[in-house]
Design a protein around this motif. Structure first.
Motif, PDB file in Angstrom:
ATOM      1  N   GLY A 180       0.794  -1.226   0.000  1.00 36.75           N
ATOM      2  CA  GLY A 180       0.000   0.000   0.000  1.00 36.75           C
ATOM      3  C   GLY A 180       0.823   1.271   0.000  1.00 36.75           C
ATOM      4  O   GLY A 180       2.046   1.241   0.097  1.00 36.75           O
ATOM      5  N   GLN A 181       0.105   2.385  -0.130  1.00 32.24           N
ATOM      6  CA  GLN A 181       0.785   3.681  -0.114  1.00 32.24           C
ATOM      7  C   GLN A 181       1.467   3.910   1.236  1.00 32.24           C
ATOM      8  O   GLN A 181       2.486   4.585   1.321  1.00 32.24           O
ATOM      9  N   ASN A 232      -6.037  -3.959   4.816  1.00 32.40           N
ATOM     10  CA  ASN A 232      -5.419  -3.528   3.561  1.00 32.40           C
ATOM     11  C   ASN A 232      -5.793  -2.092   3.235  1.00 32.40           C
ATOM     12  O   ASN A 232      -4.951  -1.287   2.854  1.00 32.40           O
ATOM     13  N   GLU A 233      -7.080  -1.776   3.418  1.00 35.53           N
ATOM     14  CA  GLU A 233      -7.525  -0.414   3.126  1.00 35.53           C
ATOM     15  C   GLU A 233      -6.858   0.606   4.038  1.00 35.53           C
ATOM     16  O   GLU A 233      -6.574   1.725   3.627  1.00 35.53           O
ATOM     17  N   ARG A 236      -3.837   1.579   2.727  1.00 37.45           N
ATOM     18  CA  ARG A 236      -4.088   2.092   1.379  1.00 37.45           C
ATOM     19  C   ARG A 236      -3.581   1.122   0.309  1.00 37.45           C
ATOM     20  O   ARG A 236      -2.970   1.520  -0.684  1.00 37.45           O
ATOM     21  N   ALA A 237      -3.806  -0.163   0.584  1.00 36.61           N
ATOM     22  CA  ALA A 237      -3.459  -1.220  -0.388  1.00 36.61           C
ATOM     23  C   ALA A 237      -4.745  -1.742  -1.003  1.00 36.61           C
ATOM     24  O   ALA A 237      -5.791  -1.731  -0.362  1.00 36.61           O
TER      25      ALA A 237
END
Lengths: 270, 151
Positions: A180-181, A232-233, A236-237
Motif C-alpha cells: 500500500g501507499q 489492507n484499506e 491504502r493497499a
C-alpha cells in the motif's frame, strides 16, 4: 545534470529494492514465533471493559443472533435431496467440535486451500446438491459462526506439515510484505507493538481466534477475510477478494501463530 | 513570411512541451539529495505556510497524530507508536525533518512511518492512490515549517 539525476534515482531505487530483503523476521527460521505460548494475548485483552462484558454474555453478545440463525440453518433441509447438515454432523458422528483447527485446509484437488466458509459451500453443493451461499452472506456467516461456536473454549491447534507448508510459507511472506501507499506489513504493528495506541485504537497481537466476529464498526458478523480487506484499506493497499488464495494462505499463517489461544467466536471487535 | 511564422509557432509549442514535461517529471520523480542525514533543499520553491502545515498535521490529511503525540494540541486521541513531537523543532534541523518526512527508511529501514513523498516501488497500492505521494511537496514544506515552531 540529467546524468546526475538518473544516477541519484538509480541509487534511490536500489536502496528501496534492497530494503524489502532486509525486513526483520522473514529470514529467520520458518517456524519462529513472535510470541511464545505464554505471551499470547487474544484480541479480547484489548477490548474496553463494557465491550468485553458484552462479549462474555451470550444474551448481550449480538454475534449470538448469527449463531442462533446458523443453528436453525444447520438443522433445516436444503432444496432437492432433503438433507440437512445435522444429518451427517451430529453428536454421534462428525460433530465438528474442534473442526475450526483444521482450517484453512487443503482442498480435495490438493492444489488450493479452503477456509470454513468455502468448505460449508462445498458440502452444500456436493452433498446437499443445493445452491452455495455467496461468500460473506448472512447465511454463510451464520453457519460458520455456529460451527465455530461449537468449539468455543477449545485451544486452537493449527498443524503445519508437508501438505500445507507451501501455503504456510506464502502466508508468512504476505504477513511480512510491505504493501500500500503506507508501505506497511502486518508484522510491523502486530509483532511486539501490542498495547500501543493508533489514535483511539489499541494495537493487538493480531490473532484471529475470535472469528467470525461481530464487528462494531459494521454492525454485522464478518469473516477473517473481510477483516484483512479492512487492514489492507488502512494501509491504502488494494484489497483482495474474499476467499482469495492469498487470504487463505495468510489466514493459515496467522492462525498458526496464535495456536494455543482458545476459540472465542463470536467475539466482538471494533 | 508565413513559413517563418509557422516555424516560430512550432518552436514555441516545442519549448512549452519541454517545459510541461519537465514540470511533470519534477512532480513525479521525487528526486532529492541526501547529505549529512539531511535534505537541505526545499522540495518546492516559495514561502511555506506554517498554519496550513499545522492543519495537515492535525487533520486526517497528514494524520501525524495517529502515531505521534503533541501536547500543545487539544485533541483527545493521540497515538504513541512514534516518538512525541513535543520540542521536535528544537531537536532537529529543517533538513533533518525533511529527510524524516521524505525518506524515513534512510535512517531506519524498519520504519513504520511511511515516506510522505514516495510514489514508486510500492506494492498493491489502492487504485485511488496509485502514483500519488501521501502529501505534495508543498504540503511537506508547510508541515516542516510548522514542526520547526514546536520548541
Amino acid at each position: 545534470m540529467k546524468f546526475f539525476l538518473s544516477l541519484l534515482l538509480f541509487s534511490l531505487i536500489n536502496s528501496v529494492a534492497g530494503r524489502t530483503e532486509n525486513i526483520k523476521g522473514i529470514n529467520d527460521n520458518l517456524y519462529d514465533r513472535p510470541y511464545s505460548i505464554g505471551e499470547l494475548k487474544s484480541g479480547r485483552n484489548f477490548l474496553q471493559k463494557e465491550t468485553l462484558e458484552m462479549e462474555l454474555d451470550d444474551f448481550d453478545n449480538p454475534g449470538m443472533i448469527w449463531v442462533e440463525r446458523g443453528k436453525e440453518l444447520f438443522n433445516s433441509v436444503l432444496e432437492k435431496n432433503n438433507l440437512s447438515c445435522n444429518q451427517c454432523h451430529n453428536t454421534n458422528k462428525n460433530s465438528l467440535i474442534g473442526a475450526p483447527s483444521n482450517f484453512p485446509k487443503l482442498n480435495k484437488d490438493n492444489i488450493s486451500l479452503i477456509n470454513m466458509e468455502q468448505q460449508i459451500n462445498i458440502c452444500i453443493v456436493d452433498y446437499m446438491e443445493a445452491r452455495p451461499y455467496p461468500l460473506e452472506s448472512r447465511e454463510l456467516l451464520s453457519l460458520s459462526a455456529y460451527i465455530a461456536y461449537k468449539s468455543k473454549g477449545l485451544p486452537m491447534d493449527i498443524k503445519i506439515d508437508s501438505s500445507n507448508e507451501k501455503f504456510f510459507k506464502r502466508g508468512k511472506e504476505l504477513y511480512f510484505e510491505r504493501i500500500g501507499q503506507m508501505n506497511l506489513a502486518c508484522n510491523q504493528c502486530h509483532n511486539h507493538l501490542e498495547g500501543k495506541y493508533l489514535r483511539a485504537e489499541q494495537i493487538s497481537q493480531g490473532h484471529i481466534n475470535g472469528y467470525p466476529s461481530y464487528m462494531m464498526r459494521w454492525g454485522v458478523v464478518a469473516s477473517v477475510h473481510r477483516r484483512f480487506q479492512f487492514c489492507n484499506e488502512q494501509a491504502r493497499a488494494e484489497p483482495l477478494e474474499i476467499g482469495h488464495p492469498d487470504y487463505n494462505a495468510l489466514q493459515l499463517y496467522i492462525a498458526w501463530r496464535g495456536s494455543g489461544l482458545l476459540f472465542e467466536s463470536p467475539s466482538i471487535r471494533r | 513570411m508565413n513559413n517563418k511564422y509557422n516555424i516560430f509557432l512550432l518552436a514555441t509549442i516545442f519549448t512549452l512541451c519541454i517545459f510541461v514535461l519537465q514540470s511533470v517529471e519534477a512532480e513525479s520523480e521525487s528526486v532529492y539529495e541526501i547529505r549529512n542525514n539531511q535534505i537541505m533543499e526545499p522540495l518546492v520553491e516559495g514561502l511555506p505556510d506554517p498554519m496550513n502545515g499545522r492543519e495537515i498535521v492535525i487533520s486526517r490529511i497528514g494524520n501525524c497524530l495517529a502515531c505521534h503525540k503533541i501536547s500543545s494540541i487539544d485533541e483527545s486521541f493521540q497515538g504513541n507508536i512514534g516518538p512525541s513531537l513535543d520540542g521536535v523543532g528544537e531537536r532537529y534541523k529543517e533538513g533533518e525533518l525533511r529527510l524524516r518526512l521524505v525518506n524515513p527508511y534512510y535512517l531506519n529501514p524498519e520504519s513504520l512511518m511511511p515516506s510522505f513523498f514516495q510514489n514508486k516501488n510500492l506494492v498493491r497500492v489502492e487504485k485511488k492512490y496509485s502514483g500519488k505521494t501521501i502529501l505534495t511537496a508543498r504540503q511537506i514544506e508547510d508541515v516542516i515549517s510548522w514542526l520547526l515552531t514546536l520548541k
